[in-house]
Write an enzyme that holds these catalytic residues in place. Structure first.
Site, PDB file in Angstrom:
ATOM      1  N   GLU A 143     103.641  44.987  67.162  1.00  0.00           N
ATOM      2  CA  GLU A 143     103.024  44.914  65.842  1.00  0.00           C
ATOM      3  C   GLU A 143     103.229  46.215  65.075  1.00  0.00           C
ATOM      4  OE1 GLU A 143      98.642  44.216  63.727  1.00  0.00           O
ATOM      5  OE2 GLU A 143      98.773  44.776  65.837  1.00  0.00           O
ATOM      6  N   GLU A 241      91.364  38.902  61.864  1.00  0.00           N
ATOM      7  CA  GLU A 241      91.045  40.263  62.297  1.00  0.00           C
ATOM      8  C   GLU A 241      90.580  41.067  61.082  1.00  0.00           C
ATOM      9  OE1 GLU A 241      93.083  43.132  65.534  1.00  0.00           O
ATOM     10  OE2 GLU A 241      94.096  43.145  63.604  1.00  0.00           O
TER      11      GLU A 241
END
Length: 257
Positions: A143, A241
């Site tokens: 990521e 998130e």
């Protein structure tokens, strides 16, 4: 239909961690993710998942000494053995929780570090991890995280670098974990990025910008992006998130029907 997973490190924090599984299920989620499981017994978490008919979607490999500010091990020369041990610990939990995805945090750039050494360490660590995970049916995610606001000094801090690492690692079970909040801060142009790289994406996460709050609280036009993901045939999960501005349940009004 898009599938949304509750990130239990960010949502339902009004409740103790082990109670958040029930809260997520009651709110209509069928999948959950979180940062780390390692403070709890794998059997306890597996019970909570089963009890609430939830799928474990994702969690991170151990990230070193998080409390001391470390944010991953994968790019750090001299700590390869520690990375290997962290992978084994994560796999123990992944198998207990039937979790098909693990994210390897890259780590912070050490002072006076040689960029080639960091890149080579990262590539070698992830190649070995991918080979270990492939027979287990587990996808390894990388990521790009913005280093401007959320993780100053984070090494894997741009999409072009992450794409270059994917090419160098060259393993079919290594994919992008694309957080649209981080991507907006680093690059913008979200729709075109999704269109261009949809085949390399293994997981998507969402929050709005600025503030990392719920969709609809900032500048990102999520209704358009959700429609685009459906048009592109994205069938993976979307992790929520984000940090609710208030009560978690009150923050869920953005969800598509």
């Amino acid at each position: 239909m898009l599938k949304f997973a509750a990130n239990l490190s960010f949502l339902f924090t009004e409740h103790p961690f082990v109670q958040r599984f029930e809260q997520a299920a009651s709110a209509g989620f069928r999948g959950v993710e979180f940062l780390f499981p390692y403070d709890f017994a794998a059997t306890e978490l597996a019970h909570r998942l089963q009890q609430n008919a939830l799928q474990q979607i994702l969690f991170n490999l151990p990230a070193g000494d998080w409390a001391a500010g470390e944010r991953g091990l994968a790019c750090l020369p001299g700590r390869e053995d520690e990375f290997g041990a962290s992978l084994a610990q994560a796999v123990h939990y992944a198998q207990a929780l039937n979790c098909p995805r693990l994210h390897a945090l890259a780590g912070l750039r050490p002072a006076q570090a040689c960029e080639d050494s960091l890149a080579n360490t990262y590539i070698n660590n992830l190649r070995q991890a991918a080979a270990y995970l492939a027979p287990l049916g587990i996808t390894l995610l990388i990521e790009p995280i913005n280093s401007r606001i959320d993780m100053p000094g984070y090494w894997l801090d741009s999409l072009p670098k992450a794409l270059h690492m994917l090419e160098a690692i060259d393993a079919p079970n290594v994919k992008l974990q694309l957080d649209l909040y981080h991507l907006q801060i680093m690059h913008g142009d979200l729709a075109r990025t999704l269109e261009t790289h949809i085949g390399q994406i293994g997981h998507i996460q969402i929050a709005d910008n600025p503030g990392r709050h719920e969709p609809g609280s900032g500048e990102i036009h999520y209704p358009y992006l959700f429609r685009l993901l459906e048009e592109l045939g994205y069938d993976g999960w979307i992790g929520c998130e984000y940090k609710p501005r208030g009560d978690t349940l009150a923050s869920l009004g953005w969800r598509p029907e």
